[in-house]
Write a protein that holds these residues in place. Structure first.
Motif, PDB file in Angstrom:
ATOM      1  N   GLN A  32       0.714  -1.796  -0.247  1.00 43.63           N
ATOM      2  CA  GLN A  32       0.045   0.192   0.210  1.00 43.63           C
ATOM      3  C   GLN A  32       0.762   1.303  -0.501  1.00 43.63           C
ATOM      4  O   GLN A  32       1.527   1.353   0.712  1.00 43.63           O
ATOM      5  N   GLY A  33      -0.024   1.760  -0.615  1.00 42.72           N
ATOM      6  CA  GLY A  33       1.342   3.410  -0.729  1.00 42.72           C
ATOM      7  C   GLY A  33       1.045   4.282  -1.742  1.00 42.72           C
ATOM      8  O   GLY A  33      -0.710   4.801  -1.982  1.00 42.72           O
ATOM      9  N   GLU A  34       1.539   5.468  -2.131  1.00 42.69           N
ATOM     10  CA  GLU A  34       0.504   6.797  -2.295  1.00 42.69           C
ATOM     11  C   GLU A  34       1.852   7.091  -3.094  1.00 42.69           C
ATOM     12  O   GLU A  34       2.791   7.154  -2.989  1.00 42.69           O
ATOM     13  N   GLN A  35       1.126   8.023  -4.819  1.00 42.77           N
ATOM     14  CA  GLN A  35       2.475   7.438  -5.715  1.00 42.77           C
ATOM     15  C   GLN A  35       1.783   9.046  -6.012  1.00 42.77           C
ATOM     16  O   GLN A  35       0.771   8.546  -6.865  1.00 42.77           O
ATOM     17  N   ASN A  36       1.919  10.406  -6.393  1.00 44.35           N
ATOM     18  CA  ASN A  36       1.650  11.518  -7.251  1.00 44.35           C
ATOM     19  C   ASN A  36       0.170  11.983  -6.543  1.00 44.35           C
ATOM     20  O   ASN A  36      -1.005  12.323  -7.511  1.00 44.35           O
ATOM     21  N   GLY A  37      -0.272  11.803  -5.253  1.00 42.82           N
ATOM     22  CA  GLY A  37      -1.092  12.079  -4.565  1.00 42.82           C
ATOM     23  C   GLY A  37      -2.281  10.798  -5.205  1.00 42.82           C
ATOM     24  O   GLY A  37      -3.571  10.677  -4.658  1.00 42.82           O
ATOM     25  N   ALA A  39      -3.536   7.240  -4.426  1.00 43.46           N
ATOM     26  CA  ALA A  39      -3.774   6.127  -3.127  1.00 43.46           C
ATOM     27  C   ALA A  39      -3.446   5.056  -3.603  1.00 43.46           C
ATOM     28  O   ALA A  39      -4.353   5.066  -4.694  1.00 43.46           O
ATOM     29  N   TYR A  40      -2.860   3.845  -3.441  1.00 45.98           N
ATOM     30  CA  TYR A  40      -3.016   2.492  -3.965  1.00 45.98           C
ATOM     31  C   TYR A  40      -2.719   1.009  -2.815  1.00 45.98           C
ATOM     32  O   TYR A  40      -1.715   1.568  -2.001  1.00 45.98           O
ATOM     33  N   ALA A  41      -2.946  -0.204  -3.483  1.00 44.61           N
ATOM     34  CA  ALA A  41      -3.152  -0.972  -3.223  1.00 44.61           C
ATOM     35  C   ALA A  41      -2.863  -1.901  -3.985  1.00 44.61           C
ATOM     36  O   ALA A  41      -3.467  -2.213  -4.800  1.00 44.61           O
ATOM     37  N   THR A  42      -1.852  -3.087  -3.531  1.00 47.77           N
ATOM     38  CA  THR A  42      -1.654  -4.352  -4.415  1.00 47.77           C
ATOM     39  C   THR A  42      -1.397  -5.054  -3.893  1.00 47.77           C
ATOM     40  O   THR A  42      -1.141  -5.404  -2.806  1.00 47.77           O
ATOM     41  N   GLY A  43      -1.964  -6.277  -4.744  1.00 43.28           N
ATOM     42  CA  GLY A  43      -1.418  -8.046  -3.716  1.00 43.28           C
ATOM     43  C   GLY A  43      -2.827  -8.684  -4.327  1.00 43.28           C
ATOM     44  O   GLY A  43      -2.770  -9.240  -5.673  1.00 43.28           O
ATOM     45  N   GLY A  44      -3.007 -10.282  -3.070  1.00 46.89           N
ATOM     46  CA  GLY A  44      -3.730 -10.855  -3.367  1.00 46.89           C
ATOM     47  C   GLY A  44      -2.766 -12.362  -3.395  1.00 46.89           C
ATOM     48  O   GLY A  44      -4.624 -12.670  -3.880  1.00 46.89           O
ATOM     49  N   LYS A  87      -0.564  12.156 -18.660  1.00 50.08           N
ATOM     50  CA  LYS A  87       0.618  11.894 -17.814  1.00 50.08           C
ATOM     51  C   LYS A  87       0.608  11.365 -16.968  1.00 50.08           C
ATOM     52  O   LYS A  87      -0.452  10.504 -16.769  1.00 50.08           O
ATOM     53  N   PRO A  88       2.039  10.240 -15.935  1.00 45.00           N
ATOM     54  CA  PRO A  88       2.159   9.373 -15.410  1.00 45.00           C
ATOM     55  C   PRO A  88       0.883   9.532 -14.433  1.00 45.00           C
ATOM     56  O   PRO A  88       1.403  10.253 -13.029  1.00 45.00           O
ATOM     57  N   ALA A  89      -0.391   8.927 -13.456  1.00 41.17           N
ATOM     58  CA  ALA A  89      -0.426   9.107 -12.578  1.00 41.17           C
ATOM     59  C   ALA A  89      -0.169   7.674 -11.551  1.00 41.17           C
ATOM     60  O   ALA A  89      -0.057   7.953 -10.289  1.00 41.17           O
ATOM     61  N   LEU A  90       0.239   6.675 -12.275  1.00 43.33           N
ATOM     62  CA  LEU A  90       0.877   5.201 -10.799  1.00 43.33           C
ATOM     63  C   LEU A  90       1.430   4.837 -12.060  1.00 43.33           C
ATOM     64  O   LEU A  90       1.130   4.118 -13.544  1.00 43.33           O
ATOM     65  N   SER A  91       2.723   4.133 -11.472  1.00 47.70           N
ATOM     66  CA  SER A  91       3.281   3.275 -12.365  1.00 47.70           C
ATOM     67  C   SER A  91       4.139   2.384 -11.156  1.00 47.70           C
ATOM     68  O   SER A  91       4.943   3.133  -9.968  1.00 47.70           O
ATOM     69  N   LEU A  92       3.766   0.926 -11.530  1.00 44.69           N
ATOM     70  CA  LEU A  92       3.987  -0.209 -10.139  1.00 44.69           C
ATOM     71  C   LEU A  92       4.357  -1.398 -10.741  1.00 44.69           C
ATOM     72  O   LEU A  92       3.520  -1.243 -11.545  1.00 44.69           O
ATOM     73  N   VAL A  93       4.487  -2.091  -9.831  1.00 43.86           N
ATOM     74  CA  VAL A  93       5.112  -3.837 -10.289  1.00 43.86           C
ATOM     75  C   VAL A  93       3.692  -4.240  -9.539  1.00 43.86           C
ATOM     76  O   VAL A  93       4.122  -3.356  -7.739  1.00 43.86           O
ATOM     77  N   THR A  94       2.375  -4.822  -9.187  1.00 47.30           N
ATOM     78  CA  THR A  94       2.039  -5.754  -8.171  1.00 47.30           C
ATOM     79  C   THR A  94       2.819  -6.858  -8.101  1.00 47.30           C
ATOM     80  O   THR A  94       2.928  -7.396  -8.426  1.00 47.30           O
ATOM     81  N   GLN A  95       1.922  -7.197  -6.350  1.00 43.00           N
ATOM     82  CA  GLN A  95       2.413  -7.898  -5.893  1.00 43.00           C
ATOM     83  C   GLN A  95       1.552  -9.190  -6.287  1.00 43.00           C
ATOM     84  O   GLN A  95       1.808 -10.129  -4.660  1.00 43.00           O
ATOM     85  N   GLY A  96       0.719  -8.353  -6.579  1.00 42.00           N
ATOM     86  CA  GLY A  96      -0.812 -10.212  -6.434  1.00 42.00           C
ATOM     87  C   GLY A  96      -1.476  -9.529  -7.262  1.00 42.00           C
ATOM     88  O   GLY A  96      -1.057  -8.449  -9.081  1.00 42.00           O
ATOM     89  N   PRO A  97      -2.912 -10.524  -8.224  1.00 39.64           N
ATOM     90  CA  PRO A  97      -3.704 -10.083  -9.384  1.00 39.64           C
ATOM     91  C   PRO A  97      -4.307  -9.219  -9.260  1.00 39.64           C
ATOM     92  O   PRO A  97      -5.229  -8.493 -10.105  1.00 39.64           O
ATOM     93  N   TYR A  98      -4.708  -8.299  -8.204  1.00 38.71           N
ATOM     94  CA  TYR A  98      -5.212  -7.272  -7.379  1.00 38.71           C
ATOM     95  C   TYR A  98      -4.836  -6.038  -7.531  1.00 38.71           C
ATOM     96  O   TYR A  98      -3.073  -5.706  -6.494  1.00 38.71           O
ATOM     97  N   LEU A  99      -5.390  -5.025  -7.922  1.00 34.13           N
ATOM     98  CA  LEU A  99      -4.097  -3.922  -7.962  1.00 34.13           C
ATOM     99  C   LEU A  99      -5.597  -2.557  -8.116  1.00 34.13           C
ATOM    100  O   LEU A  99      -6.665  -2.656  -8.757  1.00 34.13           O
ATOM    101  N   LEU A 100      -5.595  -1.699  -6.518  1.00 32.57           N
ATOM    102  CA  LEU A 100      -6.655  -0.991  -6.783  1.00 32.57           C
ATOM    103  C   LEU A 100      -6.205   0.522  -6.003  1.00 32.57           C
ATOM    104  O   LEU A 100      -4.905   0.958  -5.703  1.00 32.57           O
ATOM    105  N   ALA A 101      -7.153   1.859  -7.402  1.00 38.27           N
ATOM    106  CA  ALA A 101      -6.130   3.111  -6.725  1.00 38.27           C
ATOM    107  C   ALA A 101      -7.270   4.090  -6.618  1.00 38.27           C
ATOM    108  O   ALA A 101      -8.477   3.355  -7.069  1.00 38.27           O
TER     109      ALA A 101
END
Length: 137
Positions: A32-37, A39-44, A87-101
């Motif tokens: 879980q974190g925040e990038q460019n304002g 908030a996101y969560a990834t995993g599953g 413009k990029p809002a979020l860029s990451l590598v998922t930690q599981g099948p789910y990404l919430l933003a």
């Protein structure tokens, strides 16, 4: 007669209780974190993480799922989310099948890369409720 306090015993019991309560969360790969304002969560990965993320989904307005063509969930998906100006809002590598933003309402492009496969989706994030995007590699 000496006066012995129970303070060390109480501290030990409090520590044991904290460890017991935290035990179900150990080993979870939730990120879980925040990038460019945003908030996101990834995993599953696994039943416990999937349940946790599904219960968190109501707090996010974009839900992304990544799976193989045969339906098995995948992780380590490179995801980029871009606003209508590119413009990029979020860029990451998922930690599981789910990404919430949690994004401002608007139109976005969601790019996903898994192995050599790349896919893009356009999505409208509403001012209330949410949007879902699925990628099958």
């Amino acid at each position: 007669m000496k006066n012995f306090t129970n303070a060390p015993r109480q501290r030990a019991l409090q520590l044991a209780a904290a460890l017991v309560l935290a035990w179900p969360l150990t080993g979870l790969a939730l990120d879980q974190g925040e990038q460019n304002g945003v908030a996101y969560a990834t995993g599953g990965v696994g039943q416990d993480e999937s349940s946790i993320l599904r219960s968190m989904a109501k707090d996010y307005n974009l839900r992304v799922l990544a799976a193989g063509k045969s339906g098995e969930y995948v992780a380590d998906v490179k995801v980029g989310i871009y606003d209508s100006q590119g413009k990029p809002a979020l860029s990451l590598v998922t930690q599981g099948p789910y990404l919430l933003a949690r994004l401002p309402p608007g139109r976005y492009r969601v790019d996903a890369e898994y192995g050599q496969a790349r896919q893009s989706r356009q999505v409208q994030v509403p001012s209330s409720g949410g949007a879902e995007v699925s990628f099958y590699f």
